[in-house]
Design a protein around this motif. Structure first.
Motif, short mmCIF file in Angstrom:
data_model
loop_
_atom_site.label_atom_id
_atom_site.label_comp_id
_atom_site.label_asym_id
_atom_site.label_seq_id
_atom_site.Cartn_x
_atom_site.Cartn_y
_atom_site.Cartn_z
N LEU A 1 -12.71 19.23 11.29
CA LEU A 1 -11.57 19.91 10.66
C LEU A 1 -10.36 19.45 11.45
CD1 LEU A 1 -11.22 21.92 8.38
CD2 LEU A 1 -11.42 23.76 10.03
N LEU A 2 -9.52 18.70 10.76
CA LEU A 2 -8.48 17.95 11.45
C LEU A 2 -7.13 18.47 11.02
CD1 LEU A 2 -8.21 15.41 13.22
CD2 LEU A 2 -8.26 14.05 11.16
N GLY A 3 -6.22 18.61 11.95
CA GLY A 3 -4.88 19.03 11.56
C GLY A 3 -4.03 19.24 12.79
N GLU A 4 -2.73 19.28 12.61
CA GLU A 4 -1.81 19.50 13.70
C GLU A 4 -1.82 20.96 14.11
OE1 GLU A 4 1.45 16.84 14.56
OE2 GLU A 4 2.15 17.73 12.70
N ASN A 5 -1.15 21.24 15.24
CA ASN A 5 -0.94 22.63 15.59
C ASN A 5 -0.18 23.30 14.46
OD1 ASN A 5 -2.05 22.74 18.26
ND2 ASN A 5 -0.40 21.36 18.83
N ALA B 1 -14.67 14.37 7.51
CA ALA B 1 -13.51 15.09 8.04
C ALA B 1 -12.72 15.71 6.90
CB ALA B 1 -12.62 14.15 8.83
N THR B 2 -12.31 16.95 7.09
CA THR B 2 -11.40 17.60 6.16
C THR B 2 -10.07 17.71 6.87
OG1 THR B 2 -13.18 18.85 5.12
CG2 THR B 2 -10.96 19.72 4.88
N VAL C 1 -5.70 21.74 2.20
CA VAL C 1 -6.52 20.54 2.39
C VAL C 1 -5.78 19.38 1.73
CG1 VAL C 1 -8.69 19.41 1.85
CG2 VAL C 1 -8.66 21.84 2.44
N VAL C 2 -5.45 18.36 2.53
CA VAL C 2 -4.73 17.23 1.95
C VAL C 2 -5.66 16.03 1.72
CG1 VAL C 2 -2.44 17.82 2.78
CG2 VAL C 2 -3.96 16.52 4.24
N ALA C 3 -6.77 16.02 2.41
CA ALA C 3 -7.68 14.89 2.20
C ALA C 3 -9.05 15.21 2.77
CB ALA C 3 -7.14 13.63 2.89
N MET D 1 -5.50 8.35 9.51
CA MET D 1 -5.78 9.79 9.58
C MET D 1 -4.60 10.56 10.18
SD MET D 1 -9.80 10.40 10.40
CE MET D 1 -9.90 9.53 11.93
N ALA D 2 -3.97 9.95 11.19
CA ALA D 2 -2.82 10.61 11.81
C ALA D 2 -1.72 10.80 10.79
CB ALA D 2 -2.32 9.77 12.98
N GLU D 3 -1.54 9.80 9.93
CA GLU D 3 -0.46 9.93 8.95
C GLU D 3 -0.78 10.95 7.88
OE1 GLU D 3 1.47 5.60 9.86
OE2 GLU D 3 0.37 5.86 7.98
#
Lengths: 308, 513
Positions: B38-42, B209-210, B217-219, B231-233
């Protein structure tokens, strides 16, 4: 020194040590849960006057001791509501509780000044205590035995029981305990009530055992000594036990010096000794590097507000 | 799908807080035995989402399916009963208690001491976890502490294990060890939900990865196929700006030297600084890596002047002995410091930003004259900080505590950098700051160094140090390793130093001039 005098000294040392041991044990459990209740002296006075009033009106000293515990717990409940529910400052609230206790005991005790009651007496029948060893083993007041039993129970509770582990955990890190799912406030309430009941019982020791005669401010600052004792003992019950008897010994010096006709030191100086010893002990412990905090619960006196 | 229901499936999960939507219509699935990222910024809503799954928060809308059946997870206890385990980023541990006591406290139902002890030994054995159950927690490394949390979860044989930012405090070797354990768990059929913003870790570990951004959820992607950059972008929703480095780095003259600095730590759990020596030159950024709690805070305090050195000559700033000078006097010499803790150490939360600016800028900018604060100047300076560092706030009168962590950090960094210090010591400059703001802070540090300042960056984020620093040292148990150029240092070496495998003790490289 004759054996007679040795035994007499021993008996008074036990008598003087018992109330501070009881009160300090209660405070130790309270502080282990992370709460600092400086109102020990006040709760002891409330216990003392409740015990005396009940004993004087009903004639039952045992009922007096029981009511003293309830009264001490009730005073602690006020402290709990203020500091735990309303998160008031614990130091200020504790001091206020002491002042409150002094006032209440004076007010309630006013009609009883100078009166005497039938005290708790001894636990075992006189026949058991007719020789030297008999007196040493069986000749004490009932609360002395209660206090010794309490030391064992508190040691067992803190180190061996799951509830004791939870209590220590709450005092160590309220945030972590909360996030695991323990009721920090609930545990602290129980600890504070226990501390109040023990302080009340300690107070009853003064009015029902040591001087079964009511006078204002009967506990004479012993609550503060009990407080210092908890720090002195580094929050360990066994050390607390030793400390209480050490202080009890110092306190009885004055009496025995007078009785033995020693006039080397002024009696006023001797009366001051326990308090001087308290200051000295606290200073020495604080001077030692890491000393004062060693064994101290990490969350001591830190108010806890539950967050989501 | 193919007959086997997903271990966990979310659909339409929405959670609103006053003023913000933390999660909007979130849907994803985790299969049995899958390691899912589960990926995302703060602030992307990851934490809120896992709190919903773990029963800490209740969703406003949406459905949670567990092994194909709809469930309502009312509290963490219910989650644990279903077989959901969670290892939080911030451990719920008790420093003065033993490992075993900590594990016992994490149990929902009481278990006999002997039985629990046997069960713990069994888990330590099965997963090859080195951990002594009788040790007190404060004597353990962060990696070992995390193992306690893992054992706490494994004791109930979970079917889904949630790991929230598990590697932020680990050495690279400890990370590798953790990954082996997670892979072993997954091979036994336990699903793992792995929350992180570290892309290379996700590529090394996860099968799917979500990606969350702004609560949505963007991708959904396969991290083994995607590049870290792509992924970072997706994560930040914009192009990633690289920090512009000046080319070549000729070392200037030494601006701060520390020689044989030893300081006892604050009891009970403080770390003693032991013979720390370092030199930092004009134009240089010196990185200090290390696992949290190895003397970083003590080092910052010693450099800033909050703790005084035994001898004045132990710390020299631009040729002046400063070891016995307090923070104010050192600031007058040109040193500025940013501690790790923002609220309460870097800034007074109840004070306005302008007042907070006066607190550290009064010496160098003359914001106080004859005992009176020059409010107009202070306000003007604060406005400049807010503008230059794009701090999002209502103005200089806003209280520091009202700013978000990232914004407050930008303000504090700006407040120090705009004083044009000759030496800047900063701890965790981008901790908890989103990628955009972090890039901005990094750029400001690089620019400051290019202007001739000497900078010491203390950080637990190795990626940050590798991209930012010219030279690197590692602090471990209060001892500082030899300083080496970043270009000649491998991650493995740094990792070994962080774990306490010391190379030969070398004086800080280079002579003092």
């Amino acid at each position: 020194m004759t054996p007679e005098i040795t035994i007499a000294i021993l008996m008074t040392v036990v008598g003087a040590s018992t109330p501070i041991l009881l009160a300090a044990l209660g405070e130790l459990v309270v502080e282990k849960s992370g709460v600092l209740n400086l109102g020990l002296e006040g709760m002891m006075l409330i216990g003392a006057v409740a015990a005396f009033a009940v004993a004087a009106t009903t004639g039952s000293a045992w009922l007096g001791a029981l009511v003293a515990m309830l009264a001490g717990a009730a005073a602690a409940l006020i402290f709990g509501v203020l500091t735990l529910t309303l998160t008031a400052n614990q130091v200020a609230t504790g001091l206020a509780l002491t002042i409150f206790g002094v006032g209440v005991s004076s007010l309630v005790g006013a009609p009883f000044v100078g009166m005497t009651v039938e005290g708790l007496g001894t636990l075992f029948p006189e026949s058991l205590a007719d020789d030297a060893w008999g007196r040493i083993l069986f000749g004490h007041n009932p609360l002395a035995y209660v206090s010794l039993l309490a030391v064992v129970l508190v040691v067992w509770f803190l180190n061996r029981s799951r509830a004791g582990l939870i209590l220590r955990a709450v005092g160590e890190s309220d945030e972590a305990a909360h996030s695991i799912g323990y009721s920090v406030i609930g545990v602290r309430y129980l600890a504070v009530l226990f501390g109040g009941a023990m302080a009340g019982l300690a107070g009853s020791c003064y009015s029902l055992v040591l001087t079964p005669l009511w006078a204002d401010q009967l506990t004479a600052g012993r609550g503060w000594i009990a407080l210092a004792l908890v720090v002195f003992a580094s929050w360990r019950p066994w050390r607390l036990f030793l400390g209480a008897y050490l202080f009890g010994g110092v306190m009885t010096l004055e009496l025995h010096a007078k009785a033995a006709g020693l006039s080397l030191l002024e009696p006023e100086f001797l009366a001051m000794l326990p308090y001087l010893a308290t200051i000295a002990v606290l200073t020495i412990i604080s001077l030692r590097r890491s000393g004062a905090r060693a064994g101290a619960p990490a969350c001591l006196a830190k108010p806890f507000r539950a967050s989501a | 799908m193919n007959g086997v229901a997903p271990r966990l499936a979310l659909s339409g999960v929405t959670k609103r807080f006053p003023g913000v939507v933390a999660n909007r219509d979130v849907a994803f699935e985790v299969q049995p035995g899958e390691i899912h990222a589960l990926l995302g910024e703060n602030g992307a809503g990851k934490s809120t989402l896992v709190k919903i799954i773990y029963g800490v928060l209740a969703a406003d809308e949406g459905e949670v399916l567990w092994d194909g059946a709809p469930v309502r997870i009312a509290n963490p206890k219910a989650a644990r009963r279903l077989g959901i385990g969670m290892v939080f980023q911030h451990f719920s541990l008790f420093d003065a208690l033993t490992v075993l006591e900590n594990i016992a406290l994490g149990m929902d139902e009481a278990m006999g001491r002997a039985e629990l002890s046997a069960r713990v030994d069994e888990i330590l054995e099965t997963y090859h976890l080195p951990l002594d159950p009788m040790r007190e927690v404060h004597t353990l490394s962060v990696g070992e502490r995390q193992r306690i949390e893992i054992v706490r979860s494994l004791i109930r044989t979970p079917k889904l294990l949630i790991m929230d930012e598990p590697t932020s405090v680990l050495t690279p070797q400890e990370v590798e060890r953790l990954f082996e354990i997670l892979r072993q768990l997954a091979s036994e059929g336990c699903s793992i939900l792995y929350i992180s913003h570290k892309l290379h870790e996700i590529q090394a570990l996860c099968e799917r990865a979500t990606i969350l951004r702004g609560g949505e959820v963007v991708a959904e992607c396969d991290p083994k196929i995607e590049t870290a950059k792509s992924m970072a972008e997706l994560m930040i929703g914009a192009d990633l700006k690289e920090v512009e480095r000046r080319a070549g780095n000729e070392a200037g003259e030494a601006r701060m030297t520390v020689r044989g600095l030893s300081l006892p730590g604050e009891p009970p759990f403080g770390v003693d600084l032991d013979e720390v020596s370092l030199t930092v030159r004009a134009g240089e950024i010196l990185g200090i890596a290390g696992v949290a709690g190895n003397g970083q805070n003590e080092l910052l305090a010693a450099l800033s002047g909050e703790s005084l050195a035994a001898k004045a000559a132990m710390i020299r700033i631009d040729g002046t002995d400063a070891g016995r000078l307090g923070p104010g006097a050192r600031r007058r010499l040109g040193l500025a410091a940013v501690p790790e803790e923002r609220n309460g150490h870097g800034a007074v939360p109840e004070f306005s930003l302008a007042d907070n600016a006066v607190l550290t800028a009064r010496h160098r900018l003359g914001l106080v004259a004859a005992g009176f604060v020059k409010f107009a100047e202070a306000r003007a300076y604060t406005e400049r900080v807010i503008r230059d560092f794009s701090v999002r706030t209502t103005g200089p009168g806003a209280s520091a505590g009202s700013l978000s962590g990232g914004n407050l950090q930008k303000f504090i960094m700006g407040r120090e950098i705009l004083q044009a210090p000759s030496v800047l010591v900063v701890s965790q400059p981008t901790w908890g700051v989103d990628a955009g703001a972090a890039a901005q802070i990094h750029q400001a540090l690089v620019d400051l160094a290019a202007g001739g300042a000497a900078i010491v960056v203390i950080s637990q984020d190795l990626d940050e140090l590798l991209s930012l620093a010219d030279n690197l040292a590692v602090i471990n148990e209060g001892r500082l390793s030899a300083i080496r150029p970043v270009a000649e240092t491998s991650i493995e070496e740094i990792g070994l130093l962080m774990g306490g495998v010391h190379g030969e003790v070398v004086e800080a490289q280079g002579d003092a001039r």
